[in-house]
Design a protein around this motif. Structure first.
Motif, mmCIF file in Angstrom:
data_model
loop_
_atom_site.group_PDB
_atom_site.id
_atom_site.type_symbol
_atom_site.label_atom_id
_atom_site.label_comp_id
_atom_site.label_asym_id
_atom_site.label_seq_id
_atom_site.Cartn_x
_atom_site.Cartn_y
_atom_site.Cartn_z
ATOM 1 N N PRO A 43 39.684 -8.803 56.822
ATOM 2 C CA PRO A 43 38.345 -8.819 57.415
ATOM 3 C C PRO A 43 37.583 -10.086 57.054
ATOM 4 O O PRO A 43 37.594 -10.544 55.907
ATOM 5 C CB PRO A 43 37.684 -7.580 56.792
ATOM 6 N N LEU A 44 36.961 -10.692 58.075
ATOM 7 C CA LEU A 44 36.123 -11.882 57.952
ATOM 8 C C LEU A 44 36.891 -13.132 57.521
ATOM 9 O O LEU A 44 36.298 -14.127 57.111
ATOM 10 C CB LEU A 44 34.958 -11.632 56.980
ATOM 11 N N ALA A 45 38.223 -13.087 57.633
ATOM 12 C CA ALA A 45 39.033 -14.239 57.225
ATOM 13 C C ALA A 45 38.856 -15.412 58.179
ATOM 14 O O ALA A 45 38.696 -15.226 59.383
ATOM 15 C CB ALA A 45 40.506 -13.843 57.163
ATOM 16 N N PRO A 46 38.902 -16.654 57.674
ATOM 17 C CA PRO A 46 38.860 -17.827 58.556
ATOM 18 C C PRO A 46 40.192 -17.992 59.281
ATOM 19 O O PRO A 46 41.259 -17.841 58.675
ATOM 20 C CB PRO A 46 38.618 -18.982 57.575
ATOM 21 N N CYS A 47 40.141 -18.287 60.555
ATOM 22 C CA CYS A 47 41.352 -18.400 61.369
ATOM 23 C C CYS A 47 41.193 -19.583 62.326
ATOM 24 O O CYS A 47 40.107 -20.123 62.496
ATOM 25 C CB CYS A 47 41.589 -17.117 62.174
ATOM 26 N N ALA A 48 42.287 -19.976 62.948
ATOM 27 C CA ALA A 48 42.243 -21.061 63.930
ATOM 28 C C ALA A 48 43.439 -20.949 64.856
ATOM 29 O O ALA A 48 44.470 -20.388 64.491
ATOM 30 C CB ALA A 48 42.231 -22.426 63.238
#
Length: 413
Positions: free
Chosen positions: A338-343
């Motif tokens: 949850p709320l992890a940074p992704c790209a």
């Protein structure tokens, strides 16, 4: 004696409220090793806290590994034995199987999760929403359960499905609408409904979590005799069993003597629709549809891979890419912290990186779901069969998805 690098010595301390500095030091060490510890069998979570001795908290702090069932060391393979300490910090193994109260499973949930009450107002008695799954190609979220839980006689497409479904003669809640019946298969006793809105109300959010289980279902696999499985159901909550036989599509589950149900019941009315998962990998194996008590107690289910093929759905396993339409849109969906940074970046065989709007950085929502949607151009280089590579970064971990372009090239450009 054990001490931290920063010089904090906690030996001989009575159980007390520790300082933020002490806890942060322990958490830093725990996070460094958490991923490795979670790979051990039967582990559901890792935390820091007081070490237990004879079922009572002691004066020592430890990294604690919570397992679904604590077994004697003599019954474990050497490779399955957890270390006694990590970086000089004691490691404590705790048996814990937290269960949310039954009222949670029978109450309205938003986000919608697996293991809760679901039904059709035309039928008497609710069943279990097995899990949130996704439609192949579109990646649209759907709710999977048993056919006899949400399909009335005669079967009517677009019938309203409600969550929760009260027991007769109670009246459904005014905001109980979940979605509409889309597809079903009576021989496999499985059906899916949409997650929608009604009368201007907002559609509910979704989560791939299952009540009482440490992590979501992760993909699917065919049933295998001897496989240890686990389920989360409306009636009997979390129970564990072993597949004792299968014809490749239908299979039966019996009690696991090493992990018997706490109240002696493996399943019961209301559990229909639950997902049986591989206990080790959490791959979805079957949808529960019936049980028997005599001459031996067995729970019966149908193969999830077969159901997925029939209903044109899939169980998400980390990430998926939808149909890549030339001149249309494509989607990527993923599950992470949850709320992890992704790209996400998209690269074509020519080496050209797409600059389409909708790609790039993103953040997972509170349920750990993250998605991207972008348009694919119609230049002559966009031909059917050309592959695109979707390069994902999920909480610092790299993943690669590929898809072939479909549709027709616009030759006027």
């Amino acid at each position: 004696m054990y001490a931290y690098a920063a010089g904090v010595d906690l030996r001989g301390r009575a159980m007390h409220e520790i300082t933020r500095k002490e806890q942060d030091q322990l958490l830093k060490i725990m996070r460094r090793h958490k991923k490795r510890l979670m790979q051990y069998p039967n582990v559901r979570s890792v935390d820091v806290g007081f070490k237990f001795k004879r079922k009572r908290p002691s004066d020592r702090l430890a990294i604690r590994v919570h397992v679904e069932r604590k077994l004697p060391k003599s019954r474990l393979d050497k490779s399955d034995l957890l270390p006694d300490e990590i970086d000089g910090i004691p490691l404590d193994v705790i048996q814990s199987n937290p269960e949310l109260l039954a009222d949670f499973r029978n109450s309205r949930q938003d986000p919608v999760v697996g293991g809760i009450n679901v039904g059709n107002v035309k039928l008497t008695g609710p069943g279990t929403l097995g899990s949130i799954v996704f439609e192949r190609g579109t990646l649209r979220p759907l709710a999977l359960t048993a056919w006899h839980v949400i399909v009335a006689d005669p079967a009517v497409s677009m019938d309203p499905v409600i969550q929760p479904d009260p027991k007769p003669p109670d009246t459904p809640l005014p905001n109980a609408f979940l979605g509409r019946l889309l597809r079903w298969d009576e021989p496999l006793d499985a059906a899916v409904c949409s997650i929608g809105q009604q009368d201007g109300t907002q559609a509910r959010k979704i989560s791939t979590s299952l009540v009482g289980l440490p992590r979501p279902a992760a993909g699917s696999k065919a049933p295998l005799t001897g496989l240890k499985v686990i389920k989360s159901g409306l009636r009997t909550a979390v129970t564990r069993g072993i597949i004792d036989g299968t014809d490749g599509v239908e299979f039966s589950v019996i009690e696991d003597s090493d992990a018997p149900p706490s109240d002696g019941v493996l399943g019961g009315p209301g559990d229909s629709g639950s997902l049986w998962l591989d206990r080790q990998t959490h791959a979805a194996v079957g949808v529960l549809f019936k049980g028997e008590a005599n001459p031996e107690f067995r729970i019966w289910a149908h193969s999830v891979p077969r159901i997925c093929d029939k209903l044109n759905i899939f169980v998400l396993d980390t990430a998926a890419i939808g149909t890549a339409w030339i001149g249309g849109h494509c989607r990527v969906l993923a599950s992470t912290r949850p709320l992890a940074p992704c790209a996400l970046k998209v690269v074509y065989p020519s080496g050209r990186k797409s600059s389409a709007s909708g790609l790039g950085p993103a953040q997972a929502n509170a349920q750990g779901i993250v998605e991207w949607r972008w348009r694919i151009g119609t230049s002559t280089q966009r031909r059917p069969g050309v592959k695109l590579n979707a390069q994902l970064t999920l909480d610092g971990v790299q993943h690669l998805l590929t898809a072939e372009l479909e549709g027709a090239t616009d030759l006027t450009h």
